[in-house]
Design a protein around this motif. Structure first.
Motif, short mmCIF file in Angstrom:
data_model
loop_
_atom_site.label_atom_id
_atom_site.label_comp_id
_atom_site.label_asym_id
_atom_site.label_seq_id
_atom_site.Cartn_x
_atom_site.Cartn_y
_atom_site.Cartn_z
N MET A 1 94.71 12.10 50.63
CA MET A 1 95.32 13.49 51.03
C MET A 1 96.78 13.13 50.56
O MET A 1 97.67 12.33 51.54
N PHE A 4 101.12 14.12 53.14
CA PHE A 4 100.52 14.64 54.24
C PHE A 4 101.77 14.40 55.31
O PHE A 4 101.72 13.55 56.24
N TYR A 8 103.15 18.58 52.62
CA TYR A 8 103.08 19.95 52.57
C TYR A 8 102.06 20.48 53.35
O TYR A 8 101.69 21.53 53.49
N VAL A 9 101.76 19.89 54.63
CA VAL A 9 100.84 20.29 55.54
C VAL A 9 101.17 21.51 56.16
O VAL A 9 100.17 22.26 56.17
N ASN A 12 100.13 24.40 53.61
CA ASN A 12 98.79 24.60 53.51
C ASN A 12 98.25 25.22 54.90
O ASN A 12 97.32 26.20 54.69
N THR A 114 101.67 20.81 47.35
CA THR A 114 100.28 20.48 47.19
C THR A 114 99.47 21.93 47.63
O THR A 114 98.26 21.79 47.39
N GLU A 115 100.30 22.64 47.99
CA GLU A 115 99.62 24.10 48.23
C GLU A 115 99.09 24.65 46.79
O GLU A 115 97.99 25.35 46.91
N LEU A 117 97.58 23.02 44.68
CA LEU A 117 96.13 22.44 44.42
C LEU A 117 95.33 22.45 45.62
O LEU A 117 94.07 22.73 45.43
N GLY A 118 95.61 22.35 46.80
CA GLY A 118 94.78 22.57 48.03
C GLY A 118 94.32 24.09 48.31
O GLY A 118 93.01 24.21 48.47
N GLU A 121 91.67 25.33 45.92
CA GLU A 121 90.35 24.59 46.41
C GLU A 121 89.70 25.32 47.32
O GLU A 121 88.37 25.42 47.36
N HIS A 234 92.26 15.38 47.96
CA HIS A 234 92.03 16.70 48.58
C HIS A 234 93.44 17.25 49.23
O HIS A 234 94.01 16.43 49.80
N GLY A 235 93.48 18.61 49.29
CA GLY A 235 94.53 18.98 50.25
C GLY A 235 93.94 18.89 51.58
O GLY A 235 92.85 18.61 52.08
#
Length: 265
Positions: A1, A4, A8-9, A12, A114-115, A117-118, A121, A234-235
Motif C-alpha cells: 500500500m 499510506f 494519500y489516504v 482516497n 494514489t487516488e 490508481l486506487g 480500482e 493496492h490503494g
C-alpha cells in the motif's frame, strides 16, 4: 500500500465516500488537499496563506515540493474523448481546479496521487480522477504560471540537478512546523456532464501527525492474525475496504464534516 499517510489516504477515503453516495452516476471525482489552523475560528472558513505553507511544514516537505517540479507526473483520464480512461503522463501543476466548500473558494494545483490508481480500482466507471494540492492560498495561480514557464527549462538534466541542489539549501530546514496546523481534504463526485453530485470533507490533525497515526494503524491492522490482504500493490480502499478504512482514519483523528452544518455557513 504505497503512500499510506497524509499522502494519500484521506483523499482516497473522501473520494470513496462521495462516490459511494451517488453510485454508478458518478463519472468524475476531484480531490483537494488543504492545510488550515486551529485557534483561528472555524477551520472550514480558514483559507491558508503562503506564510502557512512555510510555517506549517518542515524543510524536508518544502524540499520535496520544489524538487517535485522537476519530476514527471501522471493523471487518470481519457487521453482522447473516444478512448478508455487510463493513467496518462502529465506534469505536476498542469491544471488548476477550484473547490467551493463552507462558503470558501479554494484553489489547487493538480499533482499525481494514489487516488489515480486506487479509486478506479474500486470504481471502474470513473472517466477521470483529479487530485490537487492547495497549500499556497492565493498564490496557487501564480505558482502554476511559473511552473508552466519553467517546464521547457526543466527538460535539461543540468537544470534539474541545479534545482535539486537549490532545494536542499532552502532556509529553515531544521525548523519544526507550528503545532496548530490542521488538515482539510475535500472530494467532489460529478456526473458525465461535470455536474456535482456529492461533496465530502474530512478534517484531521496536521499532515505529520496524521501520517504517523495512519502508518501505525495500518501496520497494526495488517499484522492481525485474522487480516485478509490480497497480494500485490493496492490503494487503501481495495486493501482494507471502506468501512475498515473509515474506522482506521477515525483512530488517526480524521473525521468527516457534517455536510448540513457546512451548508449553513
Amino acid at each position: 500500500m504505497p503512500a499510506f499517510g497524509y499522502d494519500y489516504v484521506p483523499g482516497n477515503l473522501a473520494g470513496a465516500l462521495a462516490l459511494t453516495r451517488v453510485g454508478e452516476r458518478a463519472r468524475h471525482v476531484e480531490i483537494g488537499y488543504f492545510i488550515t489552523r486551529s485557534g483561528h475560528g472555524d477551520e472550514l472558513l480558514y483559507r491558508s496563506t503562503l506564510r502557512d505553507a512555510w510555517t506549517l511544514t518542515t524543510g524536508g516537505t518544502r524540499q520535496t515540493l520544489v524538487g517535485g517540479a522537476a519530476e514527471d507526473g501522471f493523471a487518470y483520464r481519457r487521453p482522447q474523448p473516444w478512448a478508455s480512461a487510463r493513467v496518462v503522463d502529465e506534469r505536476a501543476a498542469k491544471r488548476v481546479r477550484t473547490f467551493h466548500y463552507g462558503g470558501v473558494k479554494r484553489t489547487v494545483l493538480t499533482v499525481p496521487g494514489t487516488e489515480h490508481l486506487g479509486l478506479p480500482e474500486a470504481f471502474p466507471q470513473l472517466a477521470s480522477v483529479e487530485v490537487g494540492l492547495g497549500w499556497l492560498g492565493r498564490w496557487m495561480r501564480p505558482v502554476q504560471i511559473a511552473a508552466t514557464l519553467q517546464t521547457p527549462l526543466l527538460r535539461s538534466a543540468k537544470a534539474r540537478a541545479a534545482l535539486a541542489r537549490w532545494s536542499e539549501r532552502l532556509p529553515g530546514s531544521r525548523r519544526e512546523p507550528d503545532p496548530d496546523g490542521r488538515s482539510l481534504v475535500i472530494a467532489v463526485a460529478r456526473d458525465g456532464h461535470g455536474r456535482p453530485l456529492a461533496v465530502t470533507a474530512l478534517t484531521g490533525p496536521d499532515p505529520y501527525e496524521m501520517t504517523g497515526s495512519l502508518l501505525a494503524w495500518g501496520a497494526a491492522h495488517a499484522a492481525r492474525p485474522d487480516a485478509v490482504l490480497k497480494p500485490g500493490a493496492h490503494g487503501p480502499l481495495a486493501a482494507f475496504g471502506l468501512d475498515t478504512l473509515r474506522l482506521g482514519a477515525a483512530e488517526a483523528g480524521v473525521h468527516e464534516v457534517d455536510g448540513a452544518s457546512a451548508r449553513r455557513r
